[in-house]
Design an enzyme around this catalytic site. Structure first.
Site, PDB file in Angstrom:
ATOM      1  N   ARG A  34       0.823  -1.213   0.000  1.00  0.00           N
ATOM      2  CA  ARG A  34       0.000   0.000   0.000  1.00  0.00           C
ATOM      3  C   ARG A  34       0.860   1.267   0.000  1.00  0.00           C
ATOM      4  O   ARG A  34       0.379   2.335  -0.372  1.00  0.00           O
ATOM      5  CB  ARG A  34      -0.956  -0.014   1.188  1.00  0.00           C
ATOM      6  N   TYR A  66     -14.995  21.687 -12.113  1.00  0.00           N
ATOM      7  CA  TYR A  66     -15.346  20.384 -12.698  1.00  0.00           C
ATOM      8  C   TYR A  66     -16.553  19.829 -11.925  1.00  0.00           C
ATOM      9  O   TYR A  66     -16.582  19.874 -10.691  1.00  0.00           O
ATOM     10  CB  TYR A  66     -14.124  19.481 -12.538  1.00  0.00           C
ATOM     11  N   ASP A 100      -7.037  22.954  -8.981  1.00  0.00           N
ATOM     12  CA  ASP A 100      -7.130  21.864  -9.953  1.00  0.00           C
ATOM     13  C   ASP A 100      -6.354  22.328 -11.184  1.00  0.00           C
ATOM     14  O   ASP A 100      -6.820  23.162 -11.951  1.00  0.00           O
ATOM     15  CB  ASP A 100      -8.591  21.573 -10.296  1.00  0.00           C
TER      16      ASP A 100
HETATM   17  C1  LIG Z   1     -11.253  14.821 -15.723  1.00  0.00           C
HETATM   18  C2  LIG Z   1     -11.042  15.883 -14.709  1.00  0.00           C
HETATM   19  C3  LIG Z   1     -10.902  15.562 -13.355  1.00  0.00           C
HETATM   20  C4  LIG Z   1     -11.102  14.175 -12.840  1.00  0.00           C
HETATM   21  O1  LIG Z   1     -10.171  13.277 -13.230  1.00  0.00           O
HETATM   22  P1  LIG Z   1     -10.467  11.695 -13.377  1.00  0.00           P
HETATM   23  O2  LIG Z   1      -9.092  11.158 -13.507  1.00  0.00           O
HETATM   24  O3  LIG Z   1     -11.334  11.535 -14.575  1.00  0.00           O
HETATM   25  O4  LIG Z   1     -11.146  11.261 -12.126  1.00  0.00           O
HETATM   26  C5  LIG Z   1     -10.638  16.581 -12.472  1.00  0.00           C
HETATM   27  N1  LIG Z   1     -10.545  17.844 -12.884  1.00  0.00           N
HETATM   28  C6  LIG Z   1     -10.679  18.202 -14.157  1.00  0.00           C
HETATM   29  C7  LIG Z   1     -10.553  19.634 -14.543  1.00  0.00           C
HETATM   30  C8  LIG Z   1     -10.953  17.230 -15.119  1.00  0.00           C
HETATM   31  O5  LIG Z   1     -11.150  17.582 -16.394  1.00  0.00           O
END
Ligand SMILES: *Cc1c(COP(=O)(O)O)cnc(C)c1O
Length: 403
Positions: free
Chosen positions: A63, A117, A189
């Site tokens: 892990r 998102y 993000d």
């Molecule tokens: C796709 C996306 C995510 C999530 O990622 P996953 O790997 O699909 O879970 C988060 N933030 C943004 C801006 C995205 O486009």
């Protein structure tokens, strides 16, 4: 692990090739092998009784990973100036959920950008409620309202730039700086730009999250997420991640490392192509707005030019007329664009969007727009020749018009 500082001051394009390739992990080959391991064997009872320090880069149990995952995490840390470490998660959404759960407590208030998102919104406004955490959406372009939204319980802010689907570029240094003044943790993000296009910690953010599923993977064949931070917050994320049992497979980590090595050239190519396609779209009579920060006439271009060191292939545009059947005919006529979620792969994708249902404090269409200008289309420009993509879009407009 690495502290993200680079004494040789290598350029990002070089670091993306060199990062994480420690000799002790790669042996005498270029890439770290895929260490498929749940169990680490101790040499004898004395070795076992010694225990193991809970430190990065030490075997303990599967892990906590093995050299394949450690190499990927270290590479991502080295790409983010000012970072102390990176946690890996099985998806981008898992990264966001785990980060928020790690830093928030009952009674806290989270400010979340209104153009986040959609699953981020759902975590913030839905799941966190059951832990007594209140999320308040804010308009990322309204600085006065953002400042007014802080209260003494505000513990964190969740930022995304450009925003999902509608692509508003916000002033991240300002938003993160104000959060710091108010003793709140800023989480960005950074999936769109990656550390190559936006060095998040250097721009004042505390935690940079990416969906590695997109640009880093780059080949539409894996799901993963990451969170990179300075020492104190990295320690916190690491502890929470161990509590919640977050681990990624070595096979996927190996694929992500493979993708990472070409990230810089793929982003350069898709940025140049996206610019070309976006410019062409802005000249078409069927298009009312192009939402592409790399385009000088698009909203947010000034801040993008000031703060970002790169772009990518993802942008949106809005059709004139407001007839959903037209949009469906256009999308169905495309031959080189797959219809699908996700983005950042080598192949181009298209998806329609109607952001109204996923917004709380920012109107769609935005103020000042014609009320018919509401049918969004998002493109992810891949590595194809942009002339072929433009020709494909052109024939799809013709098919849309001829019905
Ligand atoms: C796709 C996306 C995510 C999530 O990622 P996953 O790997 O699909 O879970 C988060 N933030 C943004 C801006 C995205 O486009």
């Amino acid at each position: 692990m690495s502290d993200g500082d680079d004494p040789k001051n290598l350029k990002p394009g070089t670091r993306v090739v060199e990062a994480g390739r420690r000799k002790e992990w790669t042996g005498s080959v270029v890439n770290p092998p895929v260490w498929r391991a749940s169990t680490h064997l101790y040499t004898d009872s004395k070795d076992l009784a010694k225990g193991r320090p809970n430190e990065d880069g030490h075997f303990y149990y599967g892990r906590r990973g093995a050299p394949t995952q450690w190499a990927l995490a270290e590479a991502l840390t080295e790409l983010e100036p000012g970072a102390a470490g990176t946690m890996l998660y099985p998806s981008g959404v898992a990264a966001i959920a785990n980060v928020l759960l790690a830093i928030l407590e009952p009674g806290d208030v989270l400010l979340v950008t209104d153009n986040a998102y959609e699953p981020t919104r759902n975590i913030a406004l839905g799941m966190l409620k059951q832990y007594g955490i209140e999320a308040r959406p804010f308009d990322p372009l309204d600085h006065a309202a953002y400042e007014a939204a802080f209260c003494d319980k505000t513990r964190a802010v969740m930022i995304e730039s450009p925003g999902s689907l509608t692509m508003e570029v916000c002033d991240v240094p300002f938003l993160a700086g104000l959060a710091r003044d108010k003793c709140a943790i800023s989480v960005l993000d950074n999936t769109w730009a990656t550390a190559l296009g936006f060095p998040a910690l250097e721009r004042g953010c505390d935690i940079s999250v990416m969906s590695l599923t997109k640009h880093v993977g780059g080949h539409s064949d894996l799901m993963m997420g990451s969170a990179t931070a300075g020492k104190e917050l990295y320690t916190k994320l690491r502890r929470a991640s161990q509590h919640m049992g977050q681990v990624v497979s070595p096979d996927d980590a190996s694929l992500a490392l493979r993708g990472l090595r070409t990230l810089s050239v793929r982003l350069e190519k898709s940025t140049a192509s996206a610019r070309e396609v976006a410019q062409w779209l802005s000249e078409q009579p069927e298009v009312s707005h192009v939402l592409c920060p790399m385009l000088p006439q698009s909203g947010g271009h000034d801040i993008w030019s000031r703060d970002f060191t790169g772009g990518c292939g993802l942008f949106s545009f809005v059709l004139k007329g407001g007839r959903p059947d037209d949009r469906a005919r256009f999308i169905d006529a495309l031959e080189l664009f797959g219809i699908g979620y996700s983005w950042g792969g080598f192949e181009s994708l298209v998806i329609p969007f109607d952001p109204g249902r996923a917004r709380s404090v920012t109107p769609w269409p935005p103020q000042g727009w014609n009320s018919d200008d509401r049918l969004g289309i998002r493109l992810s420009i891949g590595l194809e020749d942009p002339a072929d993509l433009i020709a494909d879009l052109g024939q799809a407009f013709a098919a849309m018009g001829s019905a």
